[in-house]
Design an enzyme around this catalytic site. Structure first.
Site, short mmCIF file in Angstrom:
data_model
loop_
_atom_site.label_atom_id
_atom_site.label_comp_id
_atom_site.label_asym_id
_atom_site.label_seq_id
_atom_site.Cartn_x
_atom_site.Cartn_y
_atom_site.Cartn_z
N HIS A 88 -27.25 -55.28 -32.84
CA HIS A 88 -25.71 -55.34 -33.63
C HIS A 88 -25.42 -56.82 -33.61
O HIS A 88 -25.95 -57.68 -31.78
CB HIS A 88 -24.65 -54.45 -33.15
CG HIS A 88 -23.99 -54.73 -31.96
ND1 HIS A 88 -23.66 -54.86 -31.60
CD2 HIS A 88 -24.81 -53.93 -30.40
CE1 HIS A 88 -23.05 -54.82 -30.20
NE2 HIS A 88 -23.98 -53.86 -29.64
N ASP A 123 -24.70 -57.98 -24.71
CA ASP A 123 -24.56 -57.15 -25.77
C ASP A 123 -24.17 -57.39 -26.95
O ASP A 123 -22.46 -57.74 -26.96
CB ASP A 123 -23.45 -56.17 -24.90
CG ASP A 123 -23.00 -54.71 -25.64
OD1 ASP A 123 -23.99 -54.49 -26.67
OD2 ASP A 123 -22.09 -54.18 -25.28
N GLU A 156 -20.75 -53.01 -34.40
CA GLU A 156 -21.13 -51.37 -33.55
C GLU A 156 -20.41 -51.48 -32.79
O GLU A 156 -19.36 -50.31 -32.43
CB GLU A 156 -22.83 -52.33 -32.74
CG GLU A 156 -23.32 -50.66 -32.44
CD GLU A 156 -22.58 -50.16 -31.06
OE1 GLU A 156 -22.46 -49.69 -30.18
OE2 GLU A 156 -22.03 -51.32 -30.09
N GLU A 157 -20.06 -52.07 -32.07
CA GLU A 157 -18.58 -52.37 -31.10
C GLU A 157 -18.11 -51.60 -31.33
O GLU A 157 -17.28 -50.64 -30.98
CB GLU A 157 -18.88 -53.46 -30.79
CG GLU A 157 -19.74 -54.46 -29.46
CD GLU A 157 -20.41 -54.12 -28.33
OE1 GLU A 157 -19.60 -52.62 -28.38
OE2 GLU A 157 -20.80 -54.57 -28.19
N ASP A 206 -30.37 -52.36 -27.82
CA ASP A 206 -29.04 -52.27 -27.08
C ASP A 206 -28.15 -51.44 -26.39
O ASP A 206 -27.43 -51.15 -25.75
CB ASP A 206 -28.02 -51.54 -27.98
CG ASP A 206 -26.15 -51.60 -28.07
OD1 ASP A 206 -26.39 -52.86 -27.19
OD2 ASP A 206 -25.94 -51.26 -28.28
N HIS A 264 -19.72 -55.83 -21.86
CA HIS A 264 -18.23 -56.14 -21.96
C HIS A 264 -17.17 -56.69 -21.34
O HIS A 264 -15.55 -56.55 -21.35
CB HIS A 264 -17.18 -54.58 -22.58
CG HIS A 264 -17.88 -53.70 -23.60
ND1 HIS A 264 -17.53 -52.90 -24.25
CD2 HIS A 264 -19.13 -53.98 -24.40
CE1 HIS A 264 -18.32 -51.73 -24.79
NE2 HIS A 264 -19.58 -52.47 -25.17
#
Length: 471
Positions: free
Chosen positions: A281, A293, A327-328, A355, A425
């Site tokens: 992503h 990520d 995606e997130e 991912d 994140h």
């Protein structure tokens, strides 16, 4: 004579198998050599992370990433490159958050960050007593009498004794995603959630949250607190249950905006209508630059097609790289890709997603039937020289999940995950946290699996009912 004939048949068969195994081994070696000696993935990640940076859906960074990815795929010389429109959510963090614990010795600042999708606090923030809980199930135990007017503090940690860290993450992420929605039903004025992190540090980790169908007037602000901050708050609450917490956030939700999935293809030489996908992503959270990520997955997926061209390998099936958007905080890109594939009647036989960070590859997890998994397991000896042994049934990836069905084999690259949630994140998900060699090993490993799937094909889905037998 019959025994001699049988011997010759068996001998010839074994010789052919050995010859093919040798050919596969040499092809894999070539992919690894090309990636490690003349790879492009690390340079791509440098550009994506350092020149563009954070790429939250709907942001200027995300749109720059779309144009960058399209240009780079075109430069590889693929047969087709195109953008697939998709509407995505737009949320902005705004000015940095502020928080402190209001204790008997004065205010103690603690690191927090808004969860993606949260509403803001009032302009001057909120100050309220705190009730600590260990998860969603605790809310009913305390009830509205003890929760109303308070900030709910979800303090369930990731389970440290689980070797599979994604299982530890899955065991507590519900408090981040649904915590505000559920706490609001009991009259809470806000929530703070212990960061999804196995390490004790001062970095709050953001992530998606949802209010579900909760009316706007009942929605409450939601923030993550660092693991050190969570430990301090819990300690102070044990000393004084009347400890109060101050939180100020400036985030805002907007109407959906247009964006794109980025797609490139090498058209198959024998089965162009059978599609194999490799992807990651393109969007990321806004605190770091999203190198693990999922910048790593993006550039590794791009590298699969580049390595095939560099090796002069002409695939039988059409091989697509799909760089999914959103995606997130919505999965809009993955759902849109599957929706369009269905509308066009496209046949997807295999999909691989990266991912899980750019760390050392350990193998793959597969969503496949018994016949296909048995074939896949027969390839393990080809990967053992690269210390890659993990071939297990399990999940694949969020963005390729909507492609499940009709016999499609799904797979997810599984790197070593022990350090992944230190960065996931958070503001330290940055380019300097990615090791060049580990990233390149992952790209070669993915290319090798796609090559084997392309060479040997996907076994047909088993017939499961009489209607299919008649067809």
């Amino acid at each position: 004579m019959k025994k001699l004939a049988l011997f010759l048949v068996v001998f010839c068969g074994l010789t052919q198998v050995q010859a093919q195994t040798t050919k596969d081994s040499l092809q894999l070696r070539n992919f690894y050599d090309l990636s490690l000696l003349n790879g492009q993935s690390y340079q791509w990640l440098d550009a994506l992370s350092n020149d563009i940076g954070a790429r939250l859906s709907g942001s200027a960074g995300a749109e720059k990433a779309v144009q960058w990815a399209k240009a780079e795929l075109e430069a590889i010389g693929l047969d087709k490159v195109w953008l697939q429109p998709v509407m995505v959510p737009k949320w902005e963090r705004g000015a940095p958050e502020k928080a402190w614990i209001d204790g008997p010795d004065g205010n103690i600042d603690v690191p927090v960050c808004a969860l993606g999708g949260s509403i803001a606090t009032a302009a001057d923030g909120i100050t309220a007593p705190v009730i600590e809980v260990q998860g969603l199930d605790d809310l009913a135990k305390y009830g509205e009498d003890q929760i109303k007017g308070k900030i709910v503090f979800y303090n369930r940690p990731m389970q440290a004794d689980l070797i599979q860290t994604f299982s530890a993450y899955g065991g507590c992420v519900d408090q981040r995603y649904s915590g505000a929605r559920e706490a609001a039903k009991y009259g809470a004025v806000g929530v703070i959630v212990r960061s999804m992190n196995l390490r004790m540090d001062d970095l709050p980790h953001t992530g998606a949250m949802s209010y579900g169908d909760l009316p706007n007037e009942q929605r409450i602000p939601a923030a993550a607190i660092s693991t050190n901050g969570a430990a301090l708050l819990s300690k102070m609450l044990k000393k004084d249950k009347d400890t109060r917490f101050y939180l100020k956030m400036n985030c805002q939700n907007y109407e959906d905006v247009p964006s794109f999935n980025v797609i490139g293809e090498i058209t198959g030489s024998e089965k162009p209508d059978e599609i194999m996908v490799v992807g990651g992503h393109l969007d990321s959270w806004d605190l770091g630059d999203g190198s693990h990520d999922d910048g790593a997955g993006v550039v590794q997926s791009m590298e699969v097609l580049r390595l095939m061209k560099a090796a002069n390998y002409k695939p039988k099936h059409s091989i697509r790289v799909v760089l999914f958007m959103n995606e997130e905080n919505g999965l809009r890109g993955g759902n849109k890709y599957a929706e369009v594939a269905t509308e066009k009647g496209e046949r997807h036989v295999f999909a691989l997603e990266s991912d899980a960070g750019g760390f050392t590859p350990r193998g793959f997890s597969f969503d496949a039937d018994a016949a296909n998994f048995e074939q896949i397991q027969s390839w393990i000896p080809l990967f053992k020289p690269y210390l890659i042994h993990y071939f297990e049934l399990g999940g694949s990836g969020a963005d390729i999940g909507p492609l499940k069905g009709n016999g499609t084999v799904l797979a997810g690259l599984r790197p070593d995950s022990q350090r992944y949630f230190d960065h996931h994140h958070a503001s330290n998900d940055t380019f300097d946290a990615v090791n060049k060699r580990e990233l390149e090993l992952g790209a070669a490993t993915m290319t090798s699996l796609v090559y084997l799937m392309d060479t040997y094909g996907v076994k047909p889905a088993p017939i499961t009912n009489e209607a299919e037998l008649k067809d």
